[in-house]
Design an enzyme around this catalytic site. Structure first.
Site, short mmCIF file in Angstrom:
data_model
loop_
_atom_site.label_atom_id
_atom_site.label_comp_id
_atom_site.label_asym_id
_atom_site.label_seq_id
_atom_site.Cartn_x
_atom_site.Cartn_y
_atom_site.Cartn_z
N ASP A 1 -3.33 4.49 -2.50
CA ASP A 1 -4.52 4.88 -1.75
C ASP A 1 -5.11 6.16 -2.31
O ASP A 1 -4.38 7.10 -2.66
CB ASP A 1 -4.11 5.07 -0.28
N HIS B 1 -10.95 -3.78 2.92
CA HIS B 1 -10.95 -3.36 4.32
C HIS B 1 -11.88 -2.20 4.61
O HIS B 1 -12.03 -1.81 5.77
CB HIS B 1 -9.52 -2.98 4.73
N ASP B 2 -12.49 -1.63 3.58
CA ASP B 2 -13.40 -0.50 3.76
C ASP B 2 -14.85 -0.84 3.49
O ASP B 2 -15.72 0.05 3.58
CB ASP B 2 -12.99 0.66 2.84
N GLU C 1 -6.54 3.06 -6.22
CA GLU C 1 -7.85 3.01 -5.56
C GLU C 1 -8.69 4.17 -6.07
O GLU C 1 -8.33 5.34 -5.87
CB GLU C 1 -7.71 3.09 -4.05
N ASP D 1 0.86 -1.18 0.00
CA ASP D 1 0.00 0.00 0.00
C ASP D 1 0.90 1.24 0.00
O ASP D 1 1.89 1.30 0.73
CB ASP D 1 -0.88 0.02 1.26
#
Length: 528
Positions: free
Chosen positions: A200, A324-325, A263, A98
């Protein structure tokens, strides 16, 4: 046959805090990932994407970075990281890190310098603005985590912008010094053997140069998260972001066989622009279109076909169903439909990304208020924005804490861990884990599923049928999305077919021309 590894491969996201703890502090670590590599190899994935492991005050669990070229002690050290990289590659896997370039921690040395005075050389590394005439924020931009996106800094008399927590000030990517410094961060990790990056909130990197107000969202309803109150017309997704991403891509391309993933939560028409001019942007702009999709065959067919039609020439598709979101798949659509979702993800054209535990059918875990960790939930309690339920520990076996830790886990383990865990499902020939292994094995053995074309054959009667084809090989996927048994009649040109796999994992001896589907069943057939 000349496809890149990231086109053929299957990505698997590890949220490191929740994967495997080896020192008993209740938080997963790098050594835990290393110890579980055999499991990932047996599952059949190709690349591990690890959420942030950098030094951080953990205001947002690592997405507030205080040093881009370090390892937070909670996860390990460089010796552990280097062993992990070596072992990942020895197992034939790739490692994707990430990369969080939109914002830093407010404890990052850059921000400490930037905030020390208005004339500090790093002042322009962040986004500072004078107050509005009434002394308030410079404009109406809101934070994703509730409240204004602007925080007043009394010592210097200006506001700084933060798209997320006030502890996460946004960097000014219009500053060439920031760009060069961040390019060097990418080089630092690639020299250590990292095979790529998931970037991200990549669509946030550039903001409107005039700092115009975002317009109101006419669809906003009371009780919605506050960040839905405005349309991000000026605070994100600006045209100038694409040269910035092209710069990141050029750096990644300095090293052979690397990948850049972005993302991007945008409509598909905007999403595909992030492939960049002449495909010089992100190799894989993450496609989240299925996450919010309904379960109707026609809706899914339209999403797939609209995305396929929007792809630029040469653009490689990808699909994501969980991360994860987002609430876990089994909780979002129901556990009975989760096997169909797994079959869909692993048979569509393009690169699939799996989220740890989805191969077990893990569900969201209710988190008591006293155990809440997510800062968004703390800022906006009671409206259901917590991301803790989908971040709970991986369920390895039936021992205490599911084999995740010998200490107290940072988030509660699911109450069903004694039944739903790797050890138990591994021994069950009809389990969700077995299904995912079989799906991945089938994908490997059939080039049409890895690299073939896609065509919707039917979306009638809540049965989604599509064809994957490469050279002489044709594979048909039939998904019963209804709550009743269905029969699908093969088209005349496909009347000779051999069933390869059913989500029920029993004998799929159905060769047509009429394919009988049980409730919530998916079948993969090879057209002969």
């Amino acid at each position: 046959m000349n496809a890149k590894w990231w086109q053929r491969g299957i990505f698997y996201q590890v949220y490191p805090r929740s994967f495997q703890d080896t020192n008993g502090n209740g938080i997963g670590d790098l050594e835990g990932i290393r110890e579980r590599l055999d499991y990932l190899v047996e599952l059949g994935i190709d690349a591990i994407w690890i959420s942030p492991i950098y030094p951080s005050p953990m205001a947002d669990h690592g997405y507030d970075v205080s040093d881009y070229c370090g390892i937070d002690p909670v996860f390990g050290d460089f010796a552990t990281f280097d062993r992990l990289v070596e072992d990942i590659h020895a197992h034939g896997l790739k490692l994707v890190l990430d990369f969080v370039p939109n914002h830093t921690s407010n404890q990052h040395p850059w921000f400490l310098e930037s905030s020390s005075s208005c004339d500090n050389p790093k002042r322009d590394w962040y986004i500072w603005r004078d107050p509005a005439p009434d002394g308030g924020p410079p404009n109406n931009w809101v934070s994703y985590f509730s409240g204004s996106g602007w925080e007043f800094h009394e010592p210097t008399g200006q506001y700084y912008y933060h798209a997320y927590l006030k502890e996460q000030p946004d960097l000014n990517w219009r500053n060439p010094e920031v760009r060069e410094e961040m390019h060097n961060v990418l080089r630092f990790w690639m020299k250590r053997g990292v095979d790529g990056f998931r970037v991200d909130v990549i669509w946030h990197l550039i903001k409107d140069a005039l700092f115009r107000d975002d317009p109101p969202n006419p669809d906003y309803k009371p009780g919605d998260p506050e960040n839905n109150r405005l349309i991000q017309a000026y605070s994100a997704d600006q045209p100038e972001v694409h040269p910035v991403i092209a710069g990141l891509r050029r750096v990644v391309d300095e090293y052979p066989d690397r990948v850049l993933i972005g993302e991007i939560y945008l409509p598909v028409s905007r999403l595909v622009t992030y492939y960049g001019e002449d495909l010089g942007g992100a190799n894989l702009p993450f496609n989240f279109q299925l996450i919010g999709a309904g379960g109707h065959a026609k809706d899914l067919s339209k999403i797939i076909m609209d995305y396929e039609a929007a792809l630029p020439p040469g653009g490689w598709p990808n699909w994501v169903l969980g991360n994860h979101d987002q609430p876990r798949i089994a909780s979002r659509i129901g556990p009975e439909f989760a096997p169909l979702a797994g079959m869909l993800l692993l048979t569509l054209r393009g690169t699939p990304t799996m989220y740890y535990g989805d191969e077990l059918g893990m569900e969201d875990v209710p988190i008591p208020k006293r155990a809440t960790q997510d800062p968004w939930e703390i800022n906006e309690p009671g409206i259901g924005v917590s991301r803790d339920p989908e971040r709970t520990p991986m369920q390895w076996d039936a021992s205490p804490n599911a084999g995740f830790t010998t200490g107290t886990p940072w988030l509660p383990v699911s109450p069903d861990y004694a039944q739903r865990n790797v050890a138990t499902l591994d021994a069950d020939p009809r389990s969700m884990l077995t299904l995912h292994r079989r799906l991945i094995e089938l994908r490997r053995s059939h080039p049409a599923l890895e690299m073939g074309s896609y065509r919707t054959v039917s979306d009638e009667d809540e049965v989604l049928v599509y064809l994957r084809e490469l050279d002489e090989q044709r594979v048909l996927v039939v998904l019963n999305l209804s709550r009743e048994a269905r029969t699908f009649t093969l088209p005349e040109e496909m009347s000779a077919a051999r069933a390869l796999l059913s989500t029920r994992l029993d004998d799929p001896d159905r060769s047509g021309p009429e394919i009988r589907l049980r409730v919530h069943e998916g079948i993969i057939l090879e057209i002969e």
